[in-house]
Design a protein around this motif. Sequence first.
Motif, short mmCIF file in Angstrom:
data_model
loop_
_atom_site.label_atom_id
_atom_site.label_comp_id
_atom_site.label_asym_id
_atom_site.label_seq_id
_atom_site.Cartn_x
_atom_site.Cartn_y
_atom_site.Cartn_z
N THR A 76 50.09 132.37 -52.69
CA THR A 76 51.02 132.71 -51.80
C THR A 76 51.63 131.92 -50.71
OG1 THR A 76 48.84 133.73 -50.38
CG2 THR A 76 49.97 134.69 -52.49
N GLY A 77 50.87 130.98 -50.02
CA GLY A 77 51.35 130.13 -49.22
C GLY A 77 49.68 130.12 -48.41
N SER A 78 48.49 131.19 -49.19
CA SER A 78 47.10 131.36 -48.63
C SER A 78 46.35 130.95 -49.09
CB SER A 78 47.19 132.20 -47.21
OG SER A 78 46.18 132.70 -47.17
N ARG A 80 43.27 131.94 -48.35
CA ARG A 80 42.52 133.43 -48.74
C ARG A 80 43.44 134.25 -49.53
NH1 ARG A 80 42.51 138.56 -46.20
NH2 ARG A 80 40.85 139.89 -45.82
N GLU A 81 44.66 134.64 -49.13
CA GLU A 81 45.27 135.51 -50.16
C GLU A 81 45.40 135.06 -51.48
OE1 GLU A 81 46.35 138.94 -49.50
OE2 GLU A 81 45.58 137.71 -47.33
N ASP A 82 45.85 133.66 -51.67
CA ASP A 82 44.99 133.14 -53.38
C ASP A 82 44.16 133.22 -53.98
OD1 ASP A 82 47.52 132.00 -53.14
OD2 ASP A 82 47.19 129.95 -52.63
N ALA A 136 45.59 124.01 -50.97
CA ALA A 136 45.43 124.28 -49.59
C ALA A 136 45.18 123.18 -48.15
CB ALA A 136 43.97 125.20 -48.99
N ARG A 139 48.80 122.02 -47.20
CA ARG A 139 49.22 123.00 -46.45
C ARG A 139 47.86 122.23 -44.78
NH1 ARG A 139 48.99 127.18 -50.16
NH2 ARG A 139 47.18 127.66 -49.77
N GLU A 141 44.85 123.55 -45.21
CA GLU A 141 43.78 124.28 -44.29
C GLU A 141 42.29 124.13 -44.70
OE1 GLU A 141 44.89 129.09 -45.42
OE2 GLU A 141 46.54 127.87 -46.84
N ASP A 181 35.67 135.86 -47.64
CA ASP A 181 35.63 136.20 -46.29
C ASP A 181 34.46 136.15 -45.46
OD1 ASP A 181 38.40 137.38 -46.17
OD2 ASP A 181 37.79 138.45 -44.92
#
Length: 194
Positions: A76-78, A80-82, A136, A139, A141, A181
């Motif tokens: 997804t590019g994130s 957290r979302e992945d 990540a 990227r 992150e 989270d």
Amino acid sequence: MTSRPTRRRGAALEDAILGAAVDELTESGFAGLTMDRVAARAGTNKNAIYRRWPNRLALGVAAYQRLTTTVPVPDTGSLREDALELLRGANRHWSSPLGAILRELMAAAGGASELVGRLQDRSAVAAPWLTVLGRAVARGEVAPEALHPRVATVAIVLLRDEFVVRGAPSAPDDVLVEIVDEVFLPLVVGRAPG
């Protein structure tokens, strides 16, 4: 003149037995899986099964492994979302009829770590998590130190705990969000060289 059926051996016989075990497992669950029924369905005898699998549990694990498929790794590019997509996919699987079979097999395996290991191969479980963590890292992150199998799989282990220890039939989405989270992201983001 009638022809006699060809006697199966080796891989052909093993394939027939596993196919029969898969059918029995999906129709009756592990509780209904018997060597007699598998032998009858495969058109062989129980001795042929016992030569390949020492007991019903080992046969059930082999049949389950045949049923499982690999799932695509989200991108997804994130992070957290992945991570949420991976957990949601696992939650759907463990909540499904196939997941019920997995839970039955894990309960039956108890302390048989070799069989539990075959049910949930650590490297196969870690692979998608290491992939999303690797992306990540690329990227920026998280730091490269987050790329550790035990760190990567902490979220899926916590979800498995919901099913195995708590006996939950499905984990609510807010639990998945909390795992990501409150535990996973703080762990991987805070992982620094040390």
